[in-house]
Design an enzyme around this catalytic site. Structure first.
Site, PDB file in Angstrom:
ATOM      1  N   VAL A  60     -65.238  -3.630  15.422  1.00 47.59           N
ATOM      2  CA  VAL A  60     -64.254  -3.780  16.635  1.00 47.59           C
ATOM      3  C   VAL A  60     -64.200  -2.333  17.397  1.00 47.59           C
ATOM      4  O   VAL A  60     -63.674  -1.396  16.550  1.00 47.59           O
ATOM      5  CB  VAL A  60     -63.036  -4.168  16.249  1.00 47.59           C
ATOM      6  CG1 VAL A  60     -62.141  -4.520  17.637  1.00 47.59           C
ATOM      7  CG2 VAL A  60     -62.779  -5.459  15.332  1.00 47.59           C
ATOM      8  N   LEU A  82     -62.188   1.134  16.226  1.00 46.82           N
ATOM      9  CA  LEU A  82     -61.077   0.295  15.839  1.00 46.82           C
ATOM     10  C   LEU A  82     -60.875  -0.065  14.440  1.00 46.82           C
ATOM     11  O   LEU A  82     -59.695  -0.215  13.845  1.00 46.82           O
ATOM     12  CB  LEU A  82     -60.346  -0.788  16.884  1.00 46.82           C
ATOM     13  CG  LEU A  82     -60.234  -0.034  18.383  1.00 46.82           C
ATOM     14  CD1 LEU A  82     -59.769  -1.314  19.378  1.00 46.82           C
ATOM     15  CD2 LEU A  82     -59.389   1.050  18.418  1.00 46.82           C
ATOM     16  N   ASP A  92     -59.152 -17.763   9.797  1.00 46.74           N
ATOM     17  CA  ASP A  92     -59.071 -16.245   9.120  1.00 46.74           C
ATOM     18  C   ASP A  92     -57.664 -15.592   9.535  1.00 46.74           C
ATOM     19  O   ASP A  92     -57.718 -14.697  10.034  1.00 46.74           O
ATOM     20  CB  ASP A  92     -60.352 -15.572   9.613  1.00 46.74           C
ATOM     21  CG  ASP A  92     -60.305 -14.146   8.809  1.00 46.74           C
ATOM     22  OD1 ASP A  92     -59.963 -14.240   7.422  1.00 46.74           O
ATOM     23  OD2 ASP A  92     -61.063 -13.390   9.307  1.00 46.74           O
ATOM     24  N   GLY A 102     -65.339  -4.427   9.300  1.00 50.93           N
ATOM     25  CA  GLY A 102     -65.542  -5.341   8.121  1.00 50.93           C
ATOM     26  C   GLY A 102     -66.662  -6.168   7.828  1.00 50.93           C
ATOM     27  O   GLY A 102     -67.765  -5.422   8.433  1.00 50.93           O
ATOM     28  N   VAL A 113     -55.292  -5.200  23.079  1.00 50.60           N
ATOM     29  CA  VAL A 113     -54.106  -5.532  23.151  1.00 50.60           C
ATOM     30  C   VAL A 113     -53.248  -4.073  22.780  1.00 50.60           C
ATOM     31  O   VAL A 113     -53.622  -3.450  21.719  1.00 50.60           O
ATOM     32  CB  VAL A 113     -53.456  -6.249  22.119  1.00 50.60           C
ATOM     33  CG1 VAL A 113     -51.869  -6.565  21.867  1.00 50.60           C
ATOM     34  CG2 VAL A 113     -54.158  -7.801  22.510  1.00 50.60           C
ATOM     35  N   LYS A 139     -54.347 -13.725   9.477  1.00 46.01           N
ATOM     36  CA  LYS A 139     -54.142 -12.893   8.493  1.00 46.01           C
ATOM     37  C   LYS A 139     -53.412 -11.679   9.188  1.00 46.01           C
ATOM     38  O   LYS A 139     -53.289 -11.392  10.233  1.00 46.01           O
ATOM     39  CB  LYS A 139     -55.150 -12.182   7.659  1.00 46.01           C
ATOM     40  CG  LYS A 139     -56.255 -11.551   8.417  1.00 46.01           C
ATOM     41  CD  LYS A 139     -57.785 -11.121   7.566  1.00 46.01           C
ATOM     42  CE  LYS A 139     -58.848 -10.593   8.501  1.00 46.01           C
ATOM     43  NZ  LYS A 139     -59.925 -10.517   7.881  1.00 46.01           N
ATOM     44  N   LYS A 190     -66.224  -6.637  20.059  1.00 43.99           N
ATOM     45  CA  LYS A 190     -66.517  -7.212  18.815  1.00 43.99           C
ATOM     46  C   LYS A 190     -67.684  -7.280  18.367  1.00 43.99           C
ATOM     47  O   LYS A 190     -68.523  -8.245  19.114  1.00 43.99           O
ATOM     48  CB  LYS A 190     -65.534  -8.027  18.081  1.00 43.99           C
ATOM     49  CG  LYS A 190     -65.658  -8.117  16.382  1.00 43.99           C
ATOM     50  CD  LYS A 190     -64.379  -8.840  15.912  1.00 43.99           C
ATOM     51  CE  LYS A 190     -64.253  -8.570  14.730  1.00 43.99           C
ATOM     52  NZ  LYS A 190     -62.718  -9.057  13.985  1.00 43.99           N
TER      53      LYS A 190
END
Length: 306
Positions: free
Chosen positions: A21, A13, A136, A16, A91, A138, A36
Site C-alpha cells: 500500500v 504505507l 479479512d 503484506g 484516510v 482485522k 494498493k
C-alpha cells in the site's frame, strides 16, 4: 515511480503477503490517494491468472459502487500486463491496531468500543446488501479518522485473487491475518456470507472491551485451531465491567456455527444502540475541538435498513 501515467507513488504505507500500500498523488486531479499494488506472485499462476483478473475487475467495480461514510471510496482499478492495482481514498487517521497501543490497559471504555463496532456494522450492512463480504476484517483494516468516523479498508481487493489459488491464502500469513478469521473461513468449505464478517466484528469488539483478542496464540496454526474448536472466554470473565446483554452479544457473534450468530449487521447495530454515546445537540454549533483520534466517537453512522 508513476503507475498508469497518473499515480505517483510517494511513500510505502504497508506491506503484506498480498501486496503493498502506497501513499500516492493523482497527478490528473492533484489529490492524495492510496494505491494498493498486488504482489506479482498472485498474477504468475498461468492456470488461474485470467479468471483471477476477471474476478478482481468485477469485485473492484462492485466495491466502487459502494457509497457509504464507513467504507473507503474506490476511485480506480487498473490491470495491465505487469501491474494490478486499486486506487482508493486516502484516510487521514489511525488504524485500530495503532489505537490499541494508545489506550490505558489496551482497551476502550464501553461507549467508545460500541461506537466503533456500530460504525463497522453500519458499513458492513451496506456492503452485505450489495452482495459483498469483506472476509479479512482485522485491526489493520479499520481506520479511525481524526473526526471519529470509522472507515473499513480493502473491500473487493486482493482476496479475489487469492481465491483463485487456495495455496496462496495461507502461505506466509501472520497472526494479524487470522486474528479475526471465522471458523468457516478457516475451514475452507461452504459458502461464506456476511455472518463471517460479523464473527470478525465479535473478535474486534471483544478486543476493544477487554484489551485482548478472544484467542491470544503465538502461532498461526494454534490460533486457527482455537477459532475452529475452542470456546472463547466471556468478556465478563476478564474483570471488565461489561453489561450482561453486551457480553451475551459478543458471545453470540463468536459462535462457531454461523446459524447461531445474529443474521445481519443491522441486527447487531440495533443490539449495540442502547450503549452508544448519547447525542450531543451542541456538536453542530460549538467550535471544533482539538483533533484527537483517541477521543470517543460521538457520531456513529446509522445502518442500511433491511
Amino acid at each position: 515511480m508513476v503507475l498508469c501515467d497518473r499515480y505517483e507513488l510517494d511513500s510505502l504505507l504497508g506491506r503484506g503477503v498480498m501486496g503493498q500500500v502506497w501513499q500516492a498523488r493523482d497527478l490528473s486531479l492533484d489529490r492524495p490517494v492510496a494505491v494498493k499494488t498486488v504482489a506479482a506472485e498472485l498474477l504468475a499462476v498461468p492456470s488461474s491468472r485470467e479468471a483471477a483478473l476477471a474476478r478482481f475487475h468485477r469485485e473492484a467495480r462492485a466495491a466502487a459502487r459502494l457509497d457509504h461514510p464507513n467504507i473507503t471510496t474506490v476511485h480506480d482499478a487498473s490491470i495491465t500486463n505487469d501491474t494490478c492495482c486499486l486506487v482508493m481514498q486516502l484516510v487521514d487517521g489511525s488504524t485500530l491496531e495503532h489505537l490499541f497501543d494508545q489506550q490505558d490497559e489496551g482497551r476502550f471504555d464501553v461507549q467508545t468500543a460500541v461506537a466503533v463496532a456500530a460504525q463497522l456494522c453500519s458499513g458492513l450492512s451496506a456492503a452485505h446488501e450489495a452482495g459483498l463480504v469483506h472476509r479479512d476484517l482485522k485491526t489493520q483494516n479499520v481506520m479511525i479518522r481524526r473526526d471519529g468516523v470509522v472507515k473499513i479498508l480493502d473491500f473487493g481487493l486482493v482476496k479475489s485473487l487469492a481465491d483463485a489459488d487456495p495455496r496462496l491464502t495461507m502461505t506466509g500469513e501472520g497472526i494479524g491475518n487470522i486474528l479475526c478469521a471465522s471458523p468457516e473461513l478457516l475451514a475452507g468449505h461452504g459458502r461464506i456470507d456476511g455472518r463471517s464478517d460479523l464473527y470478525a466484528v465479535g473478535c474486534l469488539l471483544h478486543h476493544m472491551l477487554t484489551g485482548a483478542p478472544p484467542f491470544d496464540a503465538s502461532q498461526p496454526a494454534r490460533l486457527a485451531s482455537c477459532h475452529l474448536g475452542e470456546t472463547p472466554p466471556r468478556t465478563r470473565e476478564t474483570c471488565v465491567d461489561v453489561p450482561d446483554a453486551l457480553d451475551a452479544l459478543v458471545a453470540a457473534l463468536l459462535a462457531k456455527d454461523p446459524a447461531d450468530r445474529p443474521s445481519t449487521a443491522t441486527e447487531v447495530y440495533a443490539a449495540l444502540a442502547p450503549y452508544l454515546p448519547a447525542p450531543d445537540p451542541t456538536l453542530a454549533t460549538r467550535r471544533a475541538q482539538p483533533e484527537d483520534p483517541r477521543r470517543p466517537f460521538l457520531v456513529p453512522q446509522g445502518p442500511t435498513p433491511l
